[in-house]
Design an enzyme around this catalytic site. Structure first.
Site, PDB file in Angstrom:
ATOM      1  N   LYS A  20      -4.199  -7.002  -6.120  1.00  0.00           N
ATOM      2  CA  LYS A  20      -2.822  -7.317  -6.516  1.00  0.00           C
ATOM      3  C   LYS A  20      -2.728  -8.347  -7.643  1.00  0.00           C
ATOM      4  CE  LYS A  20      -0.251  -6.139  -2.337  1.00  0.00           C
ATOM      5  NZ  LYS A  20       0.753  -6.567  -1.372  1.00  0.00           N
ATOM      6  N   ASP A  28       7.265  -6.345  -2.947  1.00  0.00           N
ATOM      7  CA  ASP A  28       7.053  -6.846  -1.573  1.00  0.00           C
ATOM      8  C   ASP A  28       8.199  -7.749  -1.107  1.00  0.00           C
ATOM      9  OD1 ASP A  28       4.641  -5.555  -1.027  1.00  0.00           O
ATOM     10  OD2 ASP A  28       3.465  -7.146  -1.970  1.00  0.00           O
TER      11      ASP A  28
END
Ligand code: ATR
Length: 277
Positions: A66, A102
């Site tokens: 990420k 997210d």
């Protein structure tokens, strides 16, 4: 020809994203296929070149890439840049743009269980890792009055607060102090891996005294009810597990790729089935 999408990570075998996204593509009547790709850290640069060369339309990025994927992209959404992590890549005619859904995915889910204006809530976040950062920065961008953090390592919590681009009232407290002052919070968000399968008896703190009407949420979805949530519910809290966050982060990625809002109820059903729920 089908459009191609996928998720990169390592390990990746148990990712629930392919089933969830393929069901959403089918439901929306789109000709698309979403696959899973195991990419080791050493292979990451070549994998990103592959996205360009093969013309994949969109990619989800998971652990451990990420943060490390960011330098290989052409453009970063400001929220992803401030969080320092990307979970969604959009291939816009060869230009790779990185987003982080997210935090927004989490907040979408939270809105379903919160009563009243989210900005007026007093929030406590347990943990100071990547997920905590995404949630904290997204909540801060919504103009929340106050967000406190409790974490095993104080320095990590302070670094997270200090790096936030939006100024907000925020205090650090130890896990023990958090237990003692828990009753003041309207929303308590558990973002650590403590209590995740197979260590299902563990909890970062004891959810003892709970404010009336408070929401306790845990980003873990395996098990669907962690020890932390079970105790909080027993003591009167409204609880929410990590299923919504997972579904909505995926739904927001889907929207960025296709411009279409997917069927989130169906996506949730597919994930629940995979979890055996
Ligand atoms: P992610 O990016 O998935 O959020 P992470 O960056 O590894 O994961 O963050 C994990 C979080 O869980 C951190 O807040 C970590 O606390 P520290 O900052 O003190 O490391 C917390 N955590 C993990 N295991 C823990 C444990 N056994 N006890 C207390 N906190 C723990």
């Amino acid at each position: 020809m089908n459009d191609l999408y996928g998720v990169i990570g390592d390990p990746i075998a148990h990712s629930m994203s392919p089933d969830m996204q393929n069901a959403a593509f089918d439901d929306a009547g789109l000709k698309a296929v979403y696959g899973r790709f195991r990419v080791s850290p050493a292979e990451l640069p070549d994998a990103v070149k592959g996205i360009r060369a093969l013309g994949l339309k969109g990619i989800n990025v998971t652990v451990p890439h990420k943060t490390t994927v960011m330098p290989f992209l052409d453009e970063l959404d400001p929220l992803a840049a401030s969080i320092g992590a990307v979970n969604t890549i959009v291939n816009q005619e060869g230009k790779l743009i990185g987003y982080n859904t997210d935090g927004e995915g989490y907040v979408e889910g939270l809105k379903k269980v919160i009563k009243g204006d989210i900005a007026s809530k007093e929030v406590l976040i347990i943990g100071a890792g990547g997920a905590a950062k995404a949630i904290y920065y997204t909540l801060a961008s919504l103009g929340l009055r106050r967000i406190d953090i409790t974490n095993r390592t104080e320095r990590k919590a302070l670094d997270l607060m200090e790096a936030c681009p939006i100024a907000i009232e925020s205090n650090y407290c130890t896990l023990q102090e958090a237990e003692e002052t828990l009753i003041r919070y309207d929303v308590v968000i558990q973002t650590t891996s403590i209590g995740m399968f197979p260590d299902i008896g563990a909890s970062p703190l004891m959810a003892g005294r709970v404010k009336a009407g408070a929401v306790f949420s845990d980003i873990i979805y395996n098990p669907l009810q962690t020890t932390f949530l079970r105790k909080a519910q027993y003591n009167g809290a409204v609880i929410q597990n990590g299923l919504e966050m997972f579904v909505y982060q995926g739904a927001l990625a889907f929207e960025k790729w296709t411009g279409i809002t997917p069927n989130t109820e169906l996506m949730k059903k597919v994930v629940l089935k995979q979890l055996g729920g």
